[in-house]
Design a protein around this motif. Structure first.
Motif, PDB file in Angstrom:
ATOM      1  N   GLY A 180     -14.072 -76.084 -55.724  1.00  0.00           N
ATOM      2  CA  GLY A 180     -13.729 -74.714 -55.347  1.00  0.00           C
ATOM      3  C   GLY A 180     -14.559 -74.231 -54.175  1.00  0.00           C
ATOM      4  N   GLY A 181     -15.846 -74.584 -54.170  1.00  0.00           N
ATOM      5  CA  GLY A 181     -16.705 -74.211 -53.055  1.00  0.00           C
ATOM      6  C   GLY A 181     -16.272 -74.873 -51.764  1.00  0.00           C
ATOM      7  N   LEU A 182     -15.862 -76.138 -51.854  1.00  0.00           N
ATOM      8  CA  LEU A 182     -15.365 -76.848 -50.674  1.00  0.00           C
ATOM      9  C   LEU A 182     -14.133 -76.142 -50.114  1.00  0.00           C
ATOM     10  CD1 LEU A 182     -14.750 -80.707 -50.498  1.00  0.00           C
ATOM     11  CD2 LEU A 182     -13.187 -79.072 -49.481  1.00  0.00           C
ATOM     12  N   GLU A 183     -13.197 -75.785 -50.993  1.00  0.00           N
ATOM     13  CA  GLU A 183     -11.957 -75.143 -50.538  1.00  0.00           C
ATOM     14  C   GLU A 183     -12.239 -73.787 -49.902  1.00  0.00           C
ATOM     15  OE1 GLU A 183      -9.692 -75.164 -54.117  1.00  0.00           O
ATOM     16  OE2 GLU A 183      -8.845 -77.163 -53.751  1.00  0.00           O
ATOM     17  N   ARG A 184     -13.154 -73.020 -50.495  1.00  0.00           N
ATOM     18  CA  ARG A 184     -13.486 -71.707 -49.919  1.00  0.00           C
ATOM     19  C   ARG A 184     -14.156 -71.860 -48.557  1.00  0.00           C
ATOM     20  NH1 ARG A 184     -14.674 -70.896 -55.363  1.00  0.00           N
ATOM     21  NH2 ARG A 184     -16.894 -71.329 -55.052  1.00  0.00           N
ATOM     22  N   SER A 185     -15.039 -72.846 -48.436  1.00  0.00           N
ATOM     23  CA  SER A 185     -15.701 -73.083 -47.153  1.00  0.00           C
ATOM     24  C   SER A 185     -14.691 -73.525 -46.099  1.00  0.00           C
ATOM     25  CB  SER A 185     -16.784 -74.152 -47.328  1.00  0.00           C
ATOM     26  OG  SER A 185     -17.430 -74.427 -46.106  1.00  0.00           O
ATOM     27  N   ALA A 186     -13.757 -74.393 -46.502  1.00  0.00           N
ATOM     28  CA  ALA A 186     -12.721 -74.837 -45.571  1.00  0.00           C
ATOM     29  C   ALA A 186     -11.847 -73.665 -45.138  1.00  0.00           C
ATOM     30  CB  ALA A 186     -11.871 -75.924 -46.216  1.00  0.00           C
TER      31      ALA A 186
END
Length: 325
Positions: A197-203
């Motif tokens: 989820g953190g990866l997707e938000r950062s992307a």
């Protein structure tokens, strides 16, 4: 290594005057394409190799390349130089470029000098616009309204007719280093749901900051070309291949939902479990991040469908080289 011809392939005494060699050194993978221009102007692949050199692995906070990543990449480039020499291809028909990893590296000039001394290859660092242009030239499907090239350190996005839209500073290896456990090394690549989820938000934040928005394309042209290793691995997964085969993945139609679903599914698997899937073992650690970025990029462009290809920068380079012969 992924290759069309093995290292024991029968070689000519001298390369035809129309032979070219193109090298693409990325954050995770180094690739070599040797091709011959045919009478009709098209290019025929003679050899096509990919090694997980992981040049960007272990980069220090000040942007210096690690000694181990330099050694691995120099070993790979030495092998590439030998293949080119065995084919008798002159330096005027050889091009070697590097992308996001050396755009970030503070010691890129020193590394390029080391490559020149060790292998004789002239490694050139190209900007995101050039990377995107070469991807479109070498890989875009004729009726695509966009191209998405998720690399190890950046994601290049082009719109209709190859219009440059963005070079987004997020890539599969970078995201794995930032959000995964164990980094991009063969023992790494673990993601729990919170990390994904953190990866997707950062992307998402990076795509927005880079100005990536929904395309205004007609219904008949609302699909993208997906370029690179993550894309072809996704093609094999969606096609239900028994084992990884880039020929099976080539041209497969996929959706943004499939990219995101496979990213989350593979992220929950250990590396040994991932090896049972039809994917490249050398890409197992970074594949969840690569698939997640493909899915997010499609969503930001307002596209659901895409077609995958293993072609890319090296093919664009080869086309440009052949045009000068």
């Amino acid at each position: 290594m992924r290759g069309v011809n093995s290292s024991n392939a029968q070689l000519p005494d001298a390369a035809p005057a129309s032979s070219v060699a193109a090298i693409d050194v990325g954050t995770h993978t180094a690739l070599l394409l040797i091709a011959q221009r045919l009478e009709d102007g098209s290019l025929e692949t003679v050899e096509d190799h990919a090694f997980a050199a992981r040049l960007g692995s272990g980069m220090s906070e000040d942007g210096s390349l690690s000694n181990e990543s330099r050694r691995r990449t120099l070993d790979v480039l030495t092998t590439f130089a030998r293949r080119i020499e065995l084919h008798g291809i002159p330096s005027s028909a050889v091009a070697a470029v590097s992308t996001a990893v050396l755009r970030r590296a503070r010691d890129r000039e020193a590394f390029c000098d080391e490559v020149r001394r060790t292998t004789g290859l002239e490694l050139r660092v190209i900007e995101g616009r050039d990377e995107a242009r070469l991807s479109w030239l070498g890989a875009a499907h004729a009726d695509a309204c966009a191209l998405i090239d998720v690399g190890g350190g950046s994601t290049e996005i082009l719109g209709p007719s190859g219009e440059f839209l963005a070079s987004v500073p997020v890539g599969a290896a970078w995201a794995t280093e930032q959000f995964g456990t164990g980094g991009v090394e063969p023992v790494g690549g673990g993601f729990d749901p919170e990390a994904m989820g953190g990866l997707e938000r950062s992307a998402d934040a990076a795509f927005v900051a880079s100005g990536v928005t929904a395309l205004d394309a007609g219904p008949s042209a609302r699909f993208a070309t997906l370029v690179g290793g993550a894309a072809v691995n996704l093609g094999c997964l969606v096609a239900g291949a028994g084992a990884f085969d880039h020929r099976v993945g080539e041209g497969v139609e996929v959706t943004s939902a499939e990219a995101s679903a496979w990213a989350r599914r593979i992220a929950l698997l250990g590396l040994e479990e991932r090896y049972d899937l039809p994917i490249e073992p050398d890409r197992a650690a970074v594949l969840p991040a690569g698939l997640a970025l493909l899915g997010r990029a499609l969503l930001h462009l307002g596209l659901e469908r895409a077609r995958v290809t293993g072609r890319g920068v090296r093919h664009g380079l080869a086309i440009e080289l052949a045009a000068r012969l």
